[in-house]
Scaffold this motif. Structure first.
Motif, PDB file in Angstrom:
ATOM      1  N   LEU A 159       0.967  -1.105   0.081  1.00 22.03           N
ATOM      2  CA  LEU A 159      -0.281   0.015  -0.027  1.00 22.03           C
ATOM      3  C   LEU A 159       0.921   1.573   0.046  1.00 22.03           C
ATOM      4  CD1 LEU A 159      -2.542  -1.413   3.106  1.00 22.03           C
ATOM      5  CD2 LEU A 159      -2.947  -0.687   0.070  1.00 22.03           C
ATOM      6  N   SER A 160       1.943   1.056  -0.468  1.00 18.12           N
ATOM      7  CA  SER A 160       2.996   2.657   0.445  1.00 18.12           C
ATOM      8  C   SER A 160       2.793   3.491  -0.628  1.00 18.12           C
ATOM      9  CB  SER A 160       4.016   1.739   0.725  1.00 18.12           C
ATOM     10  OG  SER A 160       5.206   1.087  -0.406  1.00 18.12           O
ATOM     11  N   GLY A 161       2.737   2.946  -2.189  1.00 22.29           N
ATOM     12  CA  GLY A 161       2.422   4.252  -3.295  1.00 22.29           C
ATOM     13  C   GLY A 161       1.485   4.498  -3.582  1.00 22.29           C
ATOM     14  N   LEU A 162       0.126   3.787  -2.925  1.00 23.82           N
ATOM     15  CA  LEU A 162      -0.984   4.312  -2.930  1.00 23.82           C
ATOM     16  C   LEU A 162      -1.895   5.609  -2.908  1.00 23.82           C
ATOM     17  CD1 LEU A 162      -2.639   0.037  -3.602  1.00 23.82           C
ATOM     18  CD2 LEU A 162      -1.136   1.612  -4.836  1.00 23.82           C
ATOM     19  N   ARG A 163      -2.897   5.891  -3.280  1.00 27.92           N
ATOM     20  CA  ARG A 163      -4.021   6.930  -2.325  1.00 27.92           C
ATOM     21  C   ARG A 163      -4.799   6.124  -1.700  1.00 27.92           C
ATOM     22  NH1 ARG A 163      -5.608  12.436  -5.322  1.00 27.92           N
ATOM     23  NH2 ARG A 163      -6.260  13.415  -3.186  1.00 27.92           N
ATOM     24  N   CYS A 164      -5.212   6.124  -0.648  1.00 29.64           N
ATOM     25  CA  CYS A 164      -6.022   5.675   0.350  1.00 29.64           C
ATOM     26  C   CYS A 164      -7.013   7.200   0.526  1.00 29.64           C
ATOM     27  CB  CYS A 164      -5.562   5.111   1.537  1.00 29.64           C
ATOM     28  SG  CYS A 164      -3.976   4.113   0.787  1.00 29.64           S
ATOM     29  N   ALA A 165      -8.208   6.323   1.017  1.00 23.97           N
ATOM     30  CA  ALA A 165      -8.964   7.234   1.367  1.00 23.97           C
ATOM     31  C   ALA A 165     -10.799   6.524   2.702  1.00 23.97           C
ATOM     32  CB  ALA A 165     -10.107   8.222   0.704  1.00 23.97           C
ATOM     33  N   ILE A 172     -14.348   3.279  13.677  1.00 17.74           N
ATOM     34  CA  ILE A 172     -14.159   2.537  12.840  1.00 17.74           C
ATOM     35  C   ILE A 172     -13.950   3.277  11.389  1.00 17.74           C
ATOM     36  CG2 ILE A 172     -15.419   1.757  10.297  1.00 17.74           C
ATOM     37  CD1 ILE A 172     -15.972  -0.262  13.269  1.00 17.74           C
ATOM     38  N   GLY A 173     -13.672   4.238  11.025  1.00 16.96           N
ATOM     39  CA  GLY A 173     -12.855   4.262  10.282  1.00 16.96           C
ATOM     40  C   GLY A 173     -11.664   5.226  10.644  1.00 16.96           C
ATOM     41  N   VAL A 174     -11.247   5.729  12.004  1.00 19.14           N
ATOM     42  CA  VAL A 174      -9.401   6.030  12.526  1.00 19.14           C
ATOM     43  C   VAL A 174      -9.560   5.010  12.945  1.00 19.14           C
ATOM     44  CG1 VAL A 174      -8.808   7.129  14.985  1.00 19.14           C
ATOM     45  CG2 VAL A 174     -10.941   8.161  13.948  1.00 19.14           C
ATOM     46  N   GLY A 175      -9.844   4.008  13.225  1.00 16.63           N
ATOM     47  CA  GLY A 175      -8.777   2.289  13.366  1.00 16.63           C
ATOM     48  C   GLY A 175      -9.467   2.000  12.148  1.00 16.63           C
ATOM     49  N   ALA A 176      -9.839   2.233  11.231  1.00 21.34           N
ATOM     50  CA  ALA A 176      -9.000   1.742   9.179  1.00 21.34           C
ATOM     51  C   ALA A 176      -7.917   2.776   9.177  1.00 21.34           C
ATOM     52  CB  ALA A 176     -10.711   1.744   9.171  1.00 21.34           C
ATOM     53  N   ALA A 177      -8.473   3.750   9.577  1.00 16.56           N
ATOM     54  CA  ALA A 177      -7.268   5.002   8.633  1.00 16.56           C
ATOM     55  C   ALA A 177      -5.753   4.482   9.556  1.00 16.56           C
ATOM     56  CB  ALA A 177      -7.119   5.814   9.060  1.00 16.56           C
ATOM     57  N   LEU A 178      -5.407   3.958  10.987  1.00 15.06           N
ATOM     58  CA  LEU A 178      -4.899   3.951  11.408  1.00 15.06           C
ATOM     59  C   LEU A 178      -4.450   2.288  11.374  1.00 15.06           C
ATOM     60  CD1 LEU A 178      -5.896   4.876  15.005  1.00 15.06           C
ATOM     61  CD2 LEU A 178      -4.089   5.923  13.969  1.00 15.06           C
ATOM     62  N   SER A 179      -5.440   1.558  11.275  1.00 17.21           N
ATOM     63  CA  SER A 179      -5.006   0.240  10.074  1.00 17.21           C
ATOM     64  C   SER A 179      -3.818   0.453   8.840  1.00 17.21           C
ATOM     65  CB  SER A 179      -6.136  -0.723  10.601  1.00 17.21           C
ATOM     66  OG  SER A 179      -6.792  -0.817  11.067  1.00 17.21           O
ATOM     67  N   LEU A 180      -4.686   1.303   8.144  1.00 21.51           N
ATOM     68  CA  LEU A 180      -3.655   1.321   6.763  1.00 21.51           C
ATOM     69  C   LEU A 180      -2.318   1.997   7.265  1.00 21.51           C
ATOM     70  CD1 LEU A 180      -6.473   3.685   5.377  1.00 21.51           C
ATOM     71  CD2 LEU A 180      -5.868   1.470   4.012  1.00 21.51           C
ATOM     72  N   SER A 181      -2.376   2.853   7.925  1.00 18.03           N
ATOM     73  CA  SER A 181      -0.756   3.979   8.296  1.00 18.03           C
ATOM     74  C   SER A 181       0.042   2.166   8.621  1.00 18.03           C
ATOM     75  CB  SER A 181      -0.953   4.047   9.269  1.00 18.03           C
ATOM     76  OG  SER A 181      -0.015   4.922  10.025  1.00 18.03           O
ATOM     77  N   ALA A 182      -0.707   1.314   9.699  1.00 16.44           N
ATOM     78  CA  ALA A 182      -0.191   0.031  10.732  1.00 16.44           C
ATOM     79  C   ALA A 182       0.514  -0.984   9.851  1.00 16.44           C
ATOM     80  CB  ALA A 182      -0.233  -0.328  11.366  1.00 16.44           C
ATOM     81  N   GLN A 183      -0.186  -1.507   8.194  1.00 18.28           N
ATOM     82  CA  GLN A 183       0.157  -2.203   7.077  1.00 18.28           C
ATOM     83  C   GLN A 183       0.802  -1.511   5.738  1.00 18.28           C
ATOM     84  OE1 GLN A 183      -3.289  -4.804   6.308  1.00 18.28           O
ATOM     85  NE2 GLN A 183      -3.994  -4.360   8.252  1.00 18.28           N
ATOM     86  N   GLY A 184       1.653  -0.336   5.970  1.00 16.30           N
ATOM     87  CA  GLY A 184       1.950   0.349   4.587  1.00 16.30           C
ATOM     88  C   GLY A 184       1.383   1.658   4.143  1.00 16.30           C
ATOM     89  N   ALA A 185       0.282   1.752   4.485  1.00 15.19           N
ATOM     90  CA  ALA A 185       0.088   3.105   3.188  1.00 15.19           C
ATOM     91  C   ALA A 185       0.524   4.120   4.267  1.00 15.19           C
ATOM     92  CB  ALA A 185      -1.648   3.344   3.499  1.00 15.19           C
TER      93      ALA A 185
END
Length: 338
Positions: A159-165, A172-185
């Motif tokens: 996910l490091s080079g991808l745009r995520c929203a 739920i949304g904050v947890g998803a954003a933090l999970s994105l970061s923890a998994q490489g976004a």
């Protein structure tokens, strides 16, 4: 024991309930923290026929084991109880178990109470340095963790080079954003219309926060990975509009059952839609581990209130006056209950 019981539409009563009795293979857990979920709010408003009154709500919880060989063990609770023997359970997809049960939904009472019983395999040990209020966030964050994991697999794993929203700035949304970061976004935008909540989220490091009408809002067809943490027709419309060709939408929120998706655009642009439900047991453990080792941040975006004041907390959330993405209710234990 005392419990906060959903007794009628928009009515919660702080009343005495019988102490639960642990059966073989279960533990009695003294609840120290229990979060208010969107599904609790749906029930409170009379919108969830699966949760009829009278019922003790609450399924995002952490506490301390009472009695037995694990007495004093600090735990966070995976509230989803699966059969452990069906095809889905054997494939480690316990969230799809046809016999699954979850506390706060009949026949199981929830964790807006001083005590609850849970199967031992549903308890994850919490290290001493982690506040139990933070450990209670494992459940809502695990929903986002699960959705991120599924979407990441479709997108090739990196996910490091991808745009995520992420649509929605609640837990739920904050947890998803933090999970994105923890998994490489690295490029993460959270879209949240509530100004009070946006101001609170501005202090959460790792992602940008904007309103739907602000310049930072991702334009049409620009996002590789969209997570809808709300689940209304309007948010699904936004998700299917901003997703790029070949992109992924992970649908986590359960706010509204129908409407919103632009099926024609999703078909012509080969946009993958992933419906996600809760999490697997491994997702829950991985999320809890991310809390314990700090990968999910300081988790200082919650607000704690007494369980006895739960009715007011629900009303404040409905009124949109709560800045914190999550309210944690804390029981006031009585000596006679121990």
């Amino acid at each position: 024991m005392k419990a906060l019981v959903y007794t009628d539409v928009e009515e919660l009563s702080y009343i005495d309930r019988p102490m639960p009795q642990a059966r073989e293979g279960e533990a009695l857990v003294r609840i120290m923290a229990s979060g208010i979920c969107g599904s609790d709010m749906h029930a409170f408003l009379g919108h969830d026929p699966r949760r009829p009154p009278p019922l003790t709500l609450g399924h995002e919880a952490a506490g301390i084991v009472v009695g037995g060989p694990d007495d004093g063990r600090r735990v966070t609770i995976n509230p989803l109880v699966a059969c452990q023997s069906c095809q889905d359970c054997e494939a480690e997809r316990e969230n799809l178990c046809a016999q699954r049960e979850i506390i706060s939904m009949p026949p199981r009472q929830g964790a807006f109470a001083e005590y609850v019983t849970m199967p031992l395999q549903n308890l994850v040990t919490v290290p001493d340095h982690v506040p139990l209020a933070h450990a209670a966030l494992a459940e809502p964050i695990a929903c986002g963790w699960h959705g991120v994991r599924l979407g990441r697999a479709v997108l090739g794993g990196d996910l490091s080079g991808l745009r995520c929203a992420v649509i929605g700035g609640g837990a739920i949304g904050v947890g998803a954003a933090l999970s994105l970061s923890a998994q490489g976004a690295r490029d993460i935008t959270v879209v949240e219309p509530n100004e009070v909540r946006r101001a609170r989220l501005a202090d959460v490091a790792g992602f940008e926060v904007c309103a739907p009408d602000e310049p930072a809002m991702p334009p049409e067809g620009s996002v590789d990975f969209v997570i809808d943490g709300v689940g209304f027709a309007a948010t699904r419309e936004t998700a299917s509009r901003i997703a790029r060709a070949g992109g992924v939408i992970a649908h986590v929120g359960l706010g509204e059952a129908t409407g919103g998706l632009d099926i024609r655009r999703m078909t012509l642009q080969e946009i993958t839609f992933i419906g996600t439900y809760t999490y697997t047991a491994k997702d829950f453990v991985d999320t809890a581990t991310g809390i314990f080792d700090g990968r999910l941040g300081p988790l200082d975006w919650l607000e704690e209130r007494p369980l006895s004041q739960g009715q007011n907390a629900f009303r404040d959330i409905r009124a949109g006056t709560v800045a914190a993405p999550k309210i944690i209710l804390t029981p006031e234990h009585h000596a006679s209950d121990t």
